[in-house]
Design a protein around this motif. Structure first.
Motif, PDB file in Angstrom:
ATOM      1  N   GLN A 143      53.456 119.554  47.866  1.00 47.23           N
ATOM      2  CA  GLN A 143      54.664 118.910  48.423  1.00 47.23           C
ATOM      3  C   GLN A 143      54.563 118.840  49.951  1.00 47.23           C
ATOM      4  N   SER A 144      54.089 119.924  50.546  1.00 45.78           N
ATOM      5  CA  SER A 144      53.986 119.977  52.011  1.00 45.78           C
ATOM      6  C   SER A 144      53.002 118.927  52.524  1.00 45.78           C
ATOM      7  N   LEU A 145      51.872 118.770  51.815  1.00 49.64           N
ATOM      8  CA  LEU A 145      50.869 117.792  52.247  1.00 49.64           C
ATOM      9  C   LEU A 145      51.412 116.366  52.167  1.00 49.64           C
ATOM     10  N   VAL A 146      52.149 116.088  51.099  1.00 47.79           N
ATOM     11  CA  VAL A 146      52.757 114.754  50.967  1.00 47.79           C
ATOM     12  C   VAL A 146      53.736 114.531  52.124  1.00 47.79           C
ATOM     13  N   ALA A 147      54.524 115.560  52.401  1.00 43.74           N
ATOM     14  CA  ALA A 147      55.498 115.445  53.500  1.00 43.74           C
ATOM     15  C   ALA A 147      54.783 115.185  54.823  1.00 43.74           C
ATOM     16  N   LEU A 148      53.673 115.907  55.057  1.00 43.15           N
ATOM     17  CA  LEU A 148      52.925 115.717  56.308  1.00 43.15           C
ATOM     18  C   LEU A 148      52.361 114.303  56.415  1.00 43.15           C
ATOM     19  N   ALA A 149      51.887 113.774  55.280  1.00 42.48           N
ATOM     20  CA  ALA A 149      51.336 112.410  55.286  1.00 42.48           C
ATOM     21  C   ALA A 149      52.420 111.400  55.644  1.00 42.48           C
ATOM     22  N   ILE A 150      53.596 111.596  55.060  1.00 42.74           N
ATOM     23  CA  ILE A 150      54.706 110.670  55.363  1.00 42.74           C
ATOM     24  C   ILE A 150      55.101 110.806  56.840  1.00 42.74           C
ATOM     25  N   ILE A 151      55.167 112.046  57.305  1.00 43.12           N
ATOM     26  CA  ILE A 151      55.547 112.280  58.708  1.00 43.12           C
ATOM     27  C   ILE A 151      54.551 111.608  59.657  1.00 43.12           C
ATOM     28  N   SER A 152      53.251 111.667  59.295  1.00 46.36           N
ATOM     29  CA  SER A 152      52.238 111.083  60.184  1.00 46.36           C
ATOM     30  C   SER A 152      52.471 109.577  60.361  1.00 46.36           C
ATOM     31  N   VAL A 153      52.857 108.909  59.261  1.00 45.33           N
ATOM     32  CA  VAL A 153      53.119 107.464  59.363  1.00 45.33           C
ATOM     33  C   VAL A 153      54.362 107.219  60.216  1.00 45.33           C
ATOM     34  N   VAL A 154      55.406 108.007  59.945  1.00 43.26           N
ATOM     35  CA  VAL A 154      56.673 107.806  60.655  1.00 43.26           C
ATOM     36  C   VAL A 154      56.494 108.046  62.155  1.00 43.26           C
ATOM     37  N   VAL A 155      55.841 109.147  62.503  1.00 46.32           N
ATOM     38  CA  VAL A 155      55.725 109.467  63.940  1.00 46.32           C
ATOM     39  C   VAL A 155      54.796 108.470  64.639  1.00 46.32           C
ATOM     40  N   PHE A 156      53.756 108.042  63.954  1.00 44.64           N
ATOM     41  CA  PHE A 156      52.850 107.051  64.548  1.00 44.64           C
ATOM     42  C   PHE A 156      53.621 105.765  64.861  1.00 44.64           C
ATOM     43  N   THR A 157      54.452 105.343  63.900  1.00 45.41           N
ATOM     44  CA  THR A 157      55.193 104.085  64.081  1.00 45.41           C
ATOM     45  C   THR A 157      56.280 104.236  65.145  1.00 45.41           C
ATOM     46  N   LEU A 158      57.045 105.311  65.042  1.00 46.39           N
ATOM     47  CA  LEU A 158      58.166 105.468  65.984  1.00 46.39           C
ATOM     48  C   LEU A 158      57.695 105.662  67.413  1.00 46.39           C
ATOM     49  N   ALA A 159      56.592 106.397  67.580  1.00 48.12           N
ATOM     50  CA  ALA A 159      56.084 106.636  68.942  1.00 48.12           C
ATOM     51  C   ALA A 159      55.768 105.300  69.611  1.00 48.12           C
ATOM     52  N   ARG A 160      55.149 104.412  68.853  1.00 48.29           N
ATOM     53  CA  ARG A 160      54.782 103.118  69.433  1.00 48.29           C
ATOM     54  C   ARG A 160      55.987 102.198  69.619  1.00 48.29           C
ATOM     55  N   ALA A 161      57.018 102.449  68.842  1.00 50.91           N
ATOM     56  CA  ALA A 161      58.220 101.607  68.972  1.00 50.91           C
ATOM     57  C   ALA A 161      58.941 101.866  70.301  1.00 50.91           C
ATOM     58  N   THR A 162      58.626 103.000  70.952  1.00 47.52           N
ATOM     59  CA  THR A 162      59.332 103.319  72.206  1.00 47.52           C
ATOM     60  C   THR A 162      58.836 102.479  73.378  1.00 47.52           C
ATOM     61  N   GLY A 163      57.664 101.878  73.251  1.00 45.16           N
ATOM     62  CA  GLY A 163      57.194 101.020  74.347  1.00 45.16           C
ATOM     63  C   GLY A 163      55.789 101.361  74.796  1.00 45.16           C
ATOM     64  N   ASP A 164      55.400 100.718  75.871  1.00 43.02           N
ATOM     65  CA  ASP A 164      54.032 100.807  76.362  1.00 43.02           C
ATOM     66  C   ASP A 164      53.888 101.947  77.380  1.00 43.02           C
ATOM     67  N   PRO A 165      53.005 102.932  77.105  1.00 45.43           N
ATOM     68  CA  PRO A 165      52.874 104.064  78.039  1.00 45.43           C
ATOM     69  C   PRO A 165      52.266 103.681  79.381  1.00 45.43           C
ATOM     70  N   LEU A 166      51.570 102.533  79.431  1.00 41.10           N
ATOM     71  CA  LEU A 166      50.903 102.177  80.686  1.00 41.10           C
ATOM     72  C   LEU A 166      51.893 101.911  81.807  1.00 41.10           C
ATOM     73  N   TYR A 167      53.123 101.539  81.444  1.00 39.49           N
ATOM     74  CA  TYR A 167      54.126 101.309  82.478  1.00 39.49           C
ATOM     75  C   TYR A 167      54.524 102.608  83.165  1.00 39.49           C
ATOM     76  N   LEU A 168      54.159 103.728  82.551  1.00 43.62           N
ATOM     77  CA  LEU A 168      54.409 105.031  83.185  1.00 43.62           C
ATOM     78  C   LEU A 168      53.157 105.589  83.832  1.00 43.62           C
ATOM     79  N   ILE A 169      52.010 105.275  83.245  1.00 48.01           N
ATOM     80  CA  ILE A 169      50.757 105.858  83.749  1.00 48.01           C
ATOM     81  C   ILE A 169      50.295 105.148  85.015  1.00 48.01           C
ATOM     82  N   LEU A 170      50.360 103.829  85.001  1.00 50.10           N
ATOM     83  CA  LEU A 170      49.814 103.074  86.130  1.00 50.10           C
ATOM     84  C   LEU A 170      50.826 102.958  87.265  1.00 50.10           C
TER      85      LEU A 170
END
Lengths: 532, 333
Positions: B38-65
């Motif tokens: 159950q934990s592994l399934v949860a981690l797999a789902i979390i990995s997709v969610v966090v990958f998608t949501l992190a990118r939905a926040t915007g482009d990091p280069l506007y902070l780095i450059l």
């Protein structure tokens, strides 16, 4: 009750075990001997990358201690033959070959001698494609070749006549002029170098714990500072201001950046406050549309009205606690004014004149008001950002303008701005003050239409003047052109310059004199540590 | 769920007595395996969610450059940091490396994220252990004695502690302690890790909230148990009051407390952002905050997955403990 006492013993045992376990925690040896060390508490470490091409100007506070620059800079921003590796430099008559004569006998912290090969390697590395520094792009475009005719001599060949090399490779701008040891970098690789950097500066790297501190140790008798006053220099990352001030009160830190709001309280307690006067200009502007300015701010009268509607003195006093001065020139970086002989006249100062502002709006045909979006966001070093946006919106509302505050984070605004996605909307920035070359570099990005990058101002006359500055090698003519750009920015009201901000730094009562200087993102802790 | 567990059918009770140790071990292993899955399934789902949501926040280069960066600088940085690849490719690369413990390089700090987590996690764990120790040391005597001496001054004091603990915002308590205890009175360090004393203020601030919850649970659990028939019987049989309270009653009031403590320990390790920021504590919470505020995707992904794994492991431990304490749970699976 015997059982009760047994349980109590168990709890005591838990606490003792916790204490024993936590006793293994890293000891605070870094802060054990305050008399021989300087400890600086900063609210931000920016990227925390200890490699010049990746750290950029935001980490100059501590990188300037580890590395030497090709060209030195005095705390007041002037090129210095004493503060850098180049003891003198000259250009060919056509300004296309710049020769730098290097200081002899300089050694890196690993004992290797610094030669022209290291300088060439460093410059090429610092302006390479992986670099995220501010001026790598222009240097990459300009540099045709770097020659090393002798171990103590380097020649930089330019594609175009230019005056910028000494400044762009100096301490006054970013980190492109920082010199690293070629052999060491090549042997350990970029990643390992960033984790354990070696330079030739007055302090060598000791340790870095990300999110906590960077610790440096003094080099004996370094040519820049002689016998150092502080054997170690530790930069502590302390994001919360209350904590920085508590550390200062406890004597755990010697220098702390503080907000303008807390200055009176610290002054009452007799903590010395050192100001970086006019460290930045807080300026607002309208996002351009794909084809340039859009109505109604396309109309000069509207732009002037928006400027006249703001009481800058009141903003300086009420929002910035009096630690700010009204500004009058859009993008007017005041540290560059004396370099180019520009002095804002009394006519340039915007009075607070809402009546005239209303008349100008009526003349422009928008007397009944219009809709205006204002982005509201926090910026590093500007906790007052959103309050400022609200205050300005309030002044404009009094003219009948229907403002709408859009709360976002800065990157979201920056994307909208660069992409010109919301033409006419208002944004702001606390632009770090800098000398004329730095000011020119900024104008080239923000006010030169062909640059395309962050175009904020679109004016053919200004474009023509900036284009001439690029090609010009006569300093007097350059000064005239830059003065012309500033005058035009002001007369056309290309933006809303609000105030120049003074940034306070509190120090321990025993620290003594400290010239915080007027160089972008550098606090000259080496001058403070100098035994010369 | 708890109610369901308590109302397990009586025929199961008859099986408890007859099962051998081997059967018990097999059942426990099956239980642990199911939980792990159950934990592994949860981690797999979390990995997709966090990958998608992190990118939905915007482009990091506007902070780095820097502000002066050109389009060419943006293109170079995007290529160098691998952000120019399609999202699916980025995700597969992230997951492929993550299973080997490699979370890639931080976009901001330009260092392997696993190094950053290795640096920060021990600090968070130590602080959480200290805070939990403080909480247990305060909550147990207070909670138990508040139930035993119900309606007395001690009980009212415990209730005040509970209300304050749950209602005072953590950031306010933290700032207050830094300002007065560290800054004005200068009794304790204000921030950073400098030995045992530097754990006291952040540990107390973190533990304070947990004390309130633990104490209330213990008090109500003890009140229920102290009123039960078997406790009355023990008293009638002449068992000492101390033994009745601390041995017979407390043991049966512990189950909800263990669950709560387990969940809170995970929360203390993973979400102490405010406390770590105020006390300049280089822990996992601050790393998460820095990652989010600089849109450092690899750091955000790694921290979320690590904290999810910590929560999963702690939950698994709590479940196992539960199953060991209460066989009905083990067999109900």
């Amino acid at each position: 009750m015997k059982r009760a006492s047994a349980m109590a013993q168990v709890f005591l045992l838990i606490l003792v075990l916790l204490g024993a376990m936590l006793g293994l925690a890293p000891a605070g040896d870094a802060w054990a001997q305050p008399k021989t060390e300087l400890t600086v508490a900063l609210s931000s470490f920016a990227t925390e990358v200890l490699d010049p091409p990746l750290g950029g100007h935001l980490v100059k506070y501590y990188l300037s201690m580890i590395f030497d620059y090709l060209v030195g800079t005095t705390p007041d921003g002037q090129p210095s033959r004493e503060g850098g590796l180049a003891t003198r430099w000259e250009s060919s008559p056509d300004y296309k070959r710049w020769t730098f004569h290097l200081r002899k006998g300089v050694k890196f912290h690993n004992g290797d001698e610094l030669t022209s090969e290291d300088v060439k390697f460093s410059i090429l590395r610092n302006i390479g494609k992986r670099s995220t520094t501010g001026y790598a792009g222009p240097l990459r475009t300009l540099i045709a070749d770097i020659e090393t005719p002798a171990p103590d001599r380097i020649v930089i060949v330019s594609k175009e006549p230019t005056l910028i090399f000494p400044t762009y490779l100096s301490r006054s701008l970013s980190t492109e002029g920082m010199i690293v040891p070629k052999k060491y970098v090549e042997s350990v690789g970029d990643d390992a170098f960033a984790r354990k950097p070696i330079g030739s500066g007055p302090y060598r790297f000791v340790e870095q714990v990300t999110g906590s501190h960077v610790k440096l140790a003094a080099v004996d008798n370094h040519w820049r500072i002689g016998t150092p006053k502080f054997k170690t220099m530790t930069f502590r990352l302390v994001p919360e201001e209350t904590t920085r001030i508590a550390l200062l009160r406890r004597g755990e830190v010697d220098v702390a950046d503080v907000s303008r709001e807390r200055v009176p309280e610290l002054e009452r307690e007799s903590f010395p406050i050192h100001y970086r006067r006019e460290e930045s200009i807080l300026t607002m502007w309208w996002i351009l549309g794909p084809d340039g300015p859009v109505a109604p701010t396309k109309d000069k009268r509207v732009r002037e009205a928006l400027n006249l509607a703001i009481d800058r003195a009141e903003i300086a006093q009420s929002i910035f606690g009096g630690k700010a001065e009204p500004a009058s020139v859009p993008l007017g970086l005041s540290w560059s004014f004396k370099d180019v002989g520009f002095k804002p006249t009394s006519e340039m100062v915007y009075p607070y004149d809402p009546a005239r502002a209303r008349k100008l709006l009526a003349d422009a045909g928008v007397g009944s008001g219009f809709n205006l979006d204002i982005y509201a966001y926090q910026l590093p070093g500007l906790p007052e950002g959103k309050t400022l946006a609200e205050a300005v919106a309030g002044y404009w509302e009094k003219l009948g303008i229907k403002t709408r505050l859009i709360p976002v984070d800065y990157p979201a605004f920056r994307k909208a701005w660069v992409d010109r996605a919301t033409p006419g909307a208002v944004g702001y920035f606390n632009i770090a003050n800098r000398d004329w070359i730095g000011a020119y570099a900024l104008l080239e990005k923000m006010a030169y239409t062909p640059a395309k990058g962050n175009a904020t101002v679109n004016d053919p006359e200004i474009d023509a003047m900036i284009a001439q500055v690029m090609r010009q090698t006569d300093r007097e003519k350059i000064n005239t052109l830059v003065r012309g750009v500033y005058t035009r920015l002001r007369s056309e009201h290309y933006g809303v310059p609000v105030v120049y901000l003074h940034s306070p730094y509190a120090t321990s009562k025993s620290l003594g004199k400290w010239n915080v200087g007027s160089v972008m993102y550098d606090l000259f802790f080496d001058v403070l540590a100098s035994g010369k | 769920m708890g109610e369901e567990r308590r109302r397990s059918p009586p025929f199961r009770t008859s099986r408890w007595g007859s099962c051998s140790k081997r059967q018990t071990a097999r059942t426990m292993l099956r239980f642990i395996f199911a939980r792990l899955l159950q934990s592994l399934v949860a981690l797999a789902i979390i990995s997709v969610v966090v990958f998608t949501l992190a990118r939905a926040t915007g482009d990091p280069l506007y902070l780095i450059l820097p502000m002066s960066a050109s389009q060419e600088d943006f293109d170079n940085a995007r290529r160098y940091l691998g952000l120019d690849r399609p999202y699916v490719e980025q995700y597969l690369s992230f997951v492929g490396r993550a299973v080997t413990g490699d979370f890639g390089n931080s976009l901001r700090a330009r260092r392997p994220v696993s190094d950053l987590i290795r640096e920060r996690l021990p600090n968070s764990l130590k602080l959480a252990v200290f805070a939990m120790g403080v909480s247990l040391a305060m909550a147990f005597p207070l909670g138990v004695m508040a139930a035993v001496r119900k309606g007395t001054g001690l009980d009212r004091f415990a209730q005040v502690v509970s209300v304050l603990g749950q209602s005072l915002p953590t950031f306010w308590v933290a700032i207050l302690l830094v300002e007065f205890v560290a800054g004005r009175l200068q009794w304790l360090p204000a921030g950073g890790i400098q030995g045992f004393t530097s754990y006291i203020l952040p540990g107390f601030t973190l533990g304070w909230f947990v004390v309130a919850g633990l104490m209330r649970l213990l008090r109500s659990g003890m009140l229920e148990v102290l009123d039960s028939e078997y406790v009355k019987l023990a008293r009638v049989k002449g068992v000492g009051e101390g033994r009745v309270i601390w041995l017979h009653a407390l043991k049966n009031a512990l189950i909800p407390v263990i669950t709560f403590a387990g969940i809170y320990f995970a929360i203390l390790v993973t979400t102490a952002i405010v406390v770590e920021t105020v006390f300049a504590w280089p822990g996992l919470g601050r790393l998460a905050y820095e990652g989010i505020s600089s849109r450092d995707f690899p750091v955000i992904q790694a921290v979320v997955l690590t904290t999810a794994a910590i929560v999963a492991v702690i939950n698994l431990c709590v479940d196992c403990l539960y199953a060991l304490i209460d066989p009905r749970i083990r067999y109900a699976r």
